[in-house]
Design a protein around this motif. Structure first.
Motif, PDB file in Angstrom:
ATOM      1  N   GLN A 170      15.715 -22.793 -64.972  1.00 27.28           N
ATOM      2  CA  GLN A 170      15.976 -23.994 -65.849  1.00 27.28           C
ATOM      3  C   GLN A 170      15.467 -25.089 -65.394  1.00 27.28           C
ATOM      4  OE1 GLN A 170      20.257 -24.287 -66.723  1.00 27.28           O
ATOM      5  NE2 GLN A 170      20.603 -22.296 -67.791  1.00 27.28           N
ATOM      6  N   CYS A 171      14.607 -25.759 -66.191  1.00 24.83           N
ATOM      7  CA  CYS A 171      14.109 -27.136 -65.570  1.00 24.83           C
ATOM      8  C   CYS A 171      14.381 -28.180 -66.709  1.00 24.83           C
ATOM      9  CB  CYS A 171      12.375 -26.881 -65.939  1.00 24.83           C
ATOM     10  SG  CYS A 171      12.070 -25.902 -64.357  1.00 24.83           S
ATOM     11  N   ASN A 172      14.799 -29.264 -66.150  1.00 23.68           N
ATOM     12  CA  ASN A 172      15.060 -30.365 -66.925  1.00 23.68           C
ATOM     13  C   ASN A 172      13.986 -31.464 -66.914  1.00 23.68           C
ATOM     14  OD1 ASN A 172      17.652 -29.332 -67.391  1.00 23.68           O
ATOM     15  ND2 ASN A 172      18.915 -30.811 -66.207  1.00 23.68           N
ATOM     16  N   LEU A 173      13.950 -31.899 -68.422  1.00 21.44           N
ATOM     17  CA  LEU A 173      13.056 -32.875 -68.488  1.00 21.44           C
ATOM     18  C   LEU A 173      13.874 -34.232 -69.322  1.00 21.44           C
ATOM     19  CD1 LEU A 173      10.423 -30.717 -70.572  1.00 21.44           C
ATOM     20  CD2 LEU A 173       9.976 -31.848 -68.130  1.00 21.44           C
ATOM     21  N   THR A 174      13.979 -34.904 -68.369  1.00 21.38           N
ATOM     22  CA  THR A 174      15.045 -36.261 -68.689  1.00 21.38           C
ATOM     23  C   THR A 174      14.181 -37.317 -69.303  1.00 21.38           C
ATOM     24  OG1 THR A 174      16.805 -35.407 -67.516  1.00 21.38           O
ATOM     25  CG2 THR A 174      16.972 -37.518 -68.139  1.00 21.38           C
ATOM     26  N   PHE A 175      14.281 -37.946 -70.514  1.00 17.56           N
ATOM     27  CA  PHE A 175      13.641 -39.062 -70.948  1.00 17.56           C
ATOM     28  C   PHE A 175      14.700 -40.067 -71.193  1.00 17.56           C
ATOM     29  CE2 PHE A 175      10.885 -35.417 -72.308  1.00 17.56           C
ATOM     30  CZ  PHE A 175       9.684 -35.797 -71.882  1.00 17.56           C
ATOM     31  N   GLY A 176      14.267 -41.239 -70.725  1.00 20.39           N
ATOM     32  CA  GLY A 176      15.129 -42.538 -71.004  1.00 20.39           C
ATOM     33  C   GLY A 176      14.162 -43.708 -71.066  1.00 20.39           C
ATOM     34  N   SER A 177      14.761 -44.794 -71.510  1.00 23.09           N
ATOM     35  CA  SER A 177      14.010 -46.078 -71.543  1.00 23.09           C
ATOM     36  C   SER A 177      14.192 -46.480 -70.059  1.00 23.09           C
ATOM     37  CB  SER A 177      14.811 -47.181 -72.289  1.00 23.09           C
ATOM     38  OG  SER A 177      14.283 -48.151 -72.169  1.00 23.09           O
ATOM     39  N   TRP A 178      13.182 -47.042 -69.420  1.00 17.59           N
ATOM     40  CA  TRP A 178      13.131 -47.648 -67.823  1.00 17.59           C
ATOM     41  C   TRP A 178      13.812 -49.179 -67.965  1.00 17.59           C
ATOM     42  CZ3 TRP A 178      12.642 -44.639 -64.042  1.00 17.59           C
ATOM     43  CH2 TRP A 178      12.352 -45.256 -62.707  1.00 17.59           C
ATOM     44  N   THR A 179      13.626 -49.917 -68.876  1.00 18.09           N
ATOM     45  CA  THR A 179      14.278 -51.168 -68.431  1.00 18.09           C
ATOM     46  C   THR A 179      15.163 -51.370 -69.535  1.00 18.09           C
ATOM     47  OG1 THR A 179      12.478 -52.027 -69.703  1.00 18.09           O
ATOM     48  CG2 THR A 179      12.326 -52.166 -67.530  1.00 18.09           C
ATOM     49  N   TYR A 180      15.342 -51.020 -70.707  1.00 13.93           N
ATOM     50  CA  TYR A 180      16.421 -51.369 -71.834  1.00 13.93           C
ATOM     51  C   TYR A 180      17.608 -50.529 -71.917  1.00 13.93           C
ATOM     52  CZ  TYR A 180      12.261 -53.671 -74.229  1.00 13.93           C
ATOM     53  OH  TYR A 180      11.368 -54.613 -74.268  1.00 13.93           O
ATOM     54  N   ASN A 181      18.639 -51.089 -72.008  1.00 12.39           N
ATOM     55  CA  ASN A 181      19.898 -50.101 -72.164  1.00 12.39           C
ATOM     56  C   ASN A 181      20.081 -49.819 -73.292  1.00 12.39           C
ATOM     57  OD1 ASN A 181      21.654 -52.232 -73.441  1.00 12.39           O
ATOM     58  ND2 ASN A 181      21.499 -53.465 -71.455  1.00 12.39           N
ATOM     59  N   GLY A 182      21.333 -49.220 -73.429  1.00 11.33           N
ATOM     60  CA  GLY A 182      21.684 -48.485 -74.967  1.00 11.33           C
ATOM     61  C   GLY A 182      21.889 -49.501 -75.898  1.00 11.33           C
ATOM     62  N   ASN A 183      22.228 -50.804 -75.431  1.00  5.97           N
ATOM     63  CA  ASN A 183      22.561 -51.669 -76.517  1.00  5.97           C
ATOM     64  C   ASN A 183      21.335 -52.209 -77.130  1.00  5.97           C
ATOM     65  OD1 ASN A 183      25.300 -51.388 -76.144  1.00  5.97           O
ATOM     66  ND2 ASN A 183      25.438 -52.945 -74.655  1.00  5.97           N
ATOM     67  N   GLN A 184      20.128 -52.365 -76.561  1.00  5.23           N
ATOM     68  CA  GLN A 184      18.838 -52.588 -76.797  1.00  5.23           C
ATOM     69  C   GLN A 184      18.000 -51.719 -77.231  1.00  5.23           C
ATOM     70  OE1 GLN A 184      18.204 -53.850 -72.832  1.00  5.23           O
ATOM     71  NE2 GLN A 184      18.890 -55.963 -73.264  1.00  5.23           N
ATOM     72  N   VAL A 185      17.801 -50.522 -76.868  1.00  6.66           N
ATOM     73  CA  VAL A 185      17.164 -49.468 -77.221  1.00  6.66           C
ATOM     74  C   VAL A 185      17.919 -48.155 -77.240  1.00  6.66           C
ATOM     75  CG1 VAL A 185      15.067 -47.967 -76.936  1.00  6.66           C
ATOM     76  CG2 VAL A 185      14.854 -50.522 -76.729  1.00  6.66           C
ATOM     77  N   ASP A 186      18.482 -47.704 -78.314  1.00  6.93           N
ATOM     78  CA  ASP A 186      19.027 -46.638 -78.578  1.00  6.93           C
ATOM     79  C   ASP A 186      18.018 -45.631 -78.728  1.00  6.93           C
ATOM     80  OD1 ASP A 186      21.216 -45.047 -78.276  1.00  6.93           O
ATOM     81  OD2 ASP A 186      22.162 -45.480 -79.911  1.00  6.93           O
ATOM     82  N   ILE A 187      18.100 -44.232 -77.970  1.00 10.17           N
ATOM     83  CA  ILE A 187      17.333 -42.886 -78.232  1.00 10.17           C
ATOM     84  C   ILE A 187      18.194 -41.990 -78.724  1.00 10.17           C
ATOM     85  CG2 ILE A 187      15.650 -41.930 -76.972  1.00 10.17           C
ATOM     86  CD1 ILE A 187      16.596 -42.692 -74.349  1.00 10.17           C
ATOM     87  N   HIS A 188      17.678 -41.445 -79.997  1.00  9.91           N
ATOM     88  CA  HIS A 188      18.201 -40.245 -80.747  1.00  9.91           C
ATOM     89  C   HIS A 188      17.110 -39.113 -80.683  1.00  9.91           C
ATOM     90  CE1 HIS A 188      21.236 -42.729 -82.782  1.00  9.91           C
ATOM     91  NE2 HIS A 188      20.170 -43.656 -82.697  1.00  9.91           N
ATOM     92  N   MET A 189      17.830 -38.166 -80.901  1.00 11.54           N
ATOM     93  CA  MET A 189      17.129 -36.642 -80.889  1.00 11.54           C
ATOM     94  C   MET A 189      16.619 -36.367 -82.197  1.00 11.54           C
ATOM     95  SD  MET A 189      19.278 -34.073 -78.602  1.00 11.54           S
ATOM     96  CE  MET A 189      20.815 -34.233 -79.335  1.00 11.54           C
ATOM     97  N   GLY A 190      15.379 -36.222 -82.519  1.00  8.97           N
ATOM     98  CA  GLY A 190      14.914 -35.868 -83.570  1.00  8.97           C
ATOM     99  C   GLY A 190      15.377 -34.234 -83.911  1.00  8.97           C
ATOM    100  N   MET A 191      15.463 -33.417 -83.323  1.00 10.04           N
ATOM    101  CA  MET A 191      15.833 -32.109 -83.672  1.00 10.04           C
ATOM    102  C   MET A 191      16.571 -31.815 -82.434  1.00 10.04           C
ATOM    103  SD  MET A 191      13.070 -29.837 -85.453  1.00 10.04           S
ATOM    104  CE  MET A 191      11.513 -30.283 -84.678  1.00 10.04           C
TER     105      MET A 191
END
Ligand SMILES: *[C@@H]1O[C@H](CO)[C@@H](O)[C@H](O)[C@H]1NC(C)=O
Ligand SMILES: *[C@@H]1O[C@H](CO)[C@@H](O)[C@H](O)[C@H]1NC(C)=O
Length: 457
Positions: A170-191
């Motif tokens: 099991q290999c994890n690929l973790t994506f996230g914003s490097w500088t913005y927090n969740g109140n500035q840039v919120d990531i959603h899953m497309g699928m």
């Protein structure tokens, strides 16, 4: 007449307009696109987050498509994958009324002109920090921006090889914003999972899915949430290559080891067969050790090699002991009574040790002795012929020859006794050989079964 001419005029006008229309349209679009871009970029800065209200968050939708698994480096705990990363967000400053620009709905512009979310792969194992490629973005009049970028990622992956070569990873690929927090840039899953429809099959790994989860991490320092999206790549190793190249040869070699017990002792090859088998197994073990990480947990195949090598070592050592018994000479003590009962009487029947060797050797031995005795007697009668008138040589022996004869008989008996003793020791060795051969055959067979069963984690 007048109306007819009017009609003709109109027709010509409409026709010419229709003929010119496509050209006019193309020209207009090119011109309008240029004008649109100038208008959009007039006072636009790609450095700032494009929101109306700095308090509100910007939603970024992330969708990852796995195109190819390029390499899984177990030794360096690294997965190299070829991904297509699609990010979608709304830029409030890049909207236009399509009526003002001749119905222009979509333009494609270099991504460096617009603001881009700084999503990075958190568990990157690469030393170069270049992001995704600078491809174009698709900009709609609603302000929706879609950015598709290919990327070759090297991600760290904890590889557990305990069940090699029947393992799954099991290999994890973790994506996230490097500088913005969740109140500035919120990531959603497309699928709910990564796309696998365009996956190029890997020869070694079978892909069993790529589910995604969104994690929101709150750090102790700050009240802001830090969201990330983790794709878990489920991989199963195709083990047939390793079965053919590492397991099967080892099975075959291991089955050769117990046959060392069956080899006749007089061939002098018993010990060298064991040592050769041991060396061959060492070569295979080194091949496995080279390709796997030097981890604490020994892989299944390594355990099998170690067990087999221990067994071959034990069988070689036992062979040496049994060889000693086999070559117990005339000086040895006679076989103890219990050994005679247990080994020669009982075990030889259980293990079907027949007297092939003995029956070959013993009659010829006694025959020669008989012949010699006969010759001696003949000599004696020839030297001292009988006084009677018989034609047949009689068995009269002069009394002065009797002690000699007795000595010869004694010698003969002793020799026969020694021969019997040697034969008995040889038989003990043979029965023990056969006994251990079956024991080791069964053990090697069981171990081979165990490794095939033990693959299920
Ligand atoms: C972002 O997404 C959340 C949840 O889907 C939604 O409530 C919010 O209105 C969105 N924000 C914007 C600016 O679209
Ligand atoms: C991978 O990610 C999942 C979901 O976040 C998590 O449960 C799992 O522990 C992670 N595995 C590793 C090896 O980090």
């Amino acid at each position: 007449m007048r109306t007819v001419r009017m009609h003709g005029c109109l027709e010509i006008l409409v026709l010419t307009t229709l003929m010119m229309l496509p050209e006019v349209c193309l020209c207009a679009e090119g011109r309008f696109a240029q004008k649109l871009l100038n208008d959009l970029m007039e006072d636009y800065s790609s450095a700032l987050r494009p929101v109306d209200d700095t308090e509100s968050s910007l939603n970024v939708t992330l969708q990852v498509t796995l195109s190819q698994i390029k390499d899984m480096d177990e030794r360096n705990q690294m997965l190299i994958a070829y991904l297509w990363i699609r990010q979608t967000w709304h830029d409030t400053h890049l909207r236009w009324r399509k009526e003002d620009y001749d119905g222009l709905e979509v333009i494609r512009i270099p991504s460096s002109l617009v603001w881009r979310p700084d999503l990075v792969l958190y568990n990157k194992a690469d030393d170069d920090f270049s992001g995704p490629a600078d491809t174009n973005v698709v900009l709609r009049y609603t302000g929706e921006i879609t950015w598709d970028a290919p990327a070759i990622t090297k991600s760290s992956c904890v590889v557990d090889v305990s069940y090699f070569p029947f393992d799954s990873q099991q290999c994890n690929l973790t994506f996230g914003s490097w500088t913005y927090n969740g109140n500035q840039v919120d990531i959603h899953m497309g699928m709910a999972s990564g796309e696998l429809s365009d996956l190029v099959e890997n020869v070694e790994w079978e892909c069993h899915g790529m589910p995604a989860v969104k994690n929101v991490i709150m750090y102790g320092c700050c009240p802001d949430p830090y969201p990330d999206i983790t794709y878990t790549l489920l991989l199963q190793r195709r083990s047939s290559f390793y079965i053919c190249n590492l397991l099967l040869p080892c099975f075959l070699i291991a089955f050769l080891a117990p046959l060392g017990f069956y080899l006749p002792a007089d061939s002098g090859e018993k010990v060298s067969l064991g040592v050769t088998v041991l060396l061959a197994l060492t070569v295979f073990q080194m091949m496995v050790a080279e390709s796997l990480p030097p981890s604490e947990s020994v892989p299944l195949i390594g355990k099998y090699y170690i067990a087999t090598m221990t067994m071959v070592t034990a069988s070689t050592a036992l062979t040496i002991f049994i060889m000693n018994i086999h070559f117990c000479g005339a000086e040895a003590k006679p076989v103890p009574h219990w050994a005679k009962v247990l080994i020669i009487d009982c075990m030889s029947k259980i293990f079907f040790v027949y007297e092939v060797g003995e029956s070959c050797v013993s009659p010829s031995d006694s025959d020669t002795l008989h012949e010699k005795l006969h010759e001696t007697l003949h000599e004696a009668t020839r030297l001292h012929p009988c006084t009677g008138p018989q034609v047949e040589p009689c068995l009269y022996c002069p009394p002065e020859l009797l002690p000699n004869l007795e000595f010869i008989t004694h010698c003969f008996r002793e020799q026969r006794e020694t021969g019997r003793k040697v034969k008995e020791w040889k038989k003990v060795a043979k029965v023990m050989d056969r006994f251990f051969m079956w024991i080791f055959f069964i053990m090697i067979f069981l171990m081979s079964i165990l490794i095939i069963i033990g693959k299920a984690p």
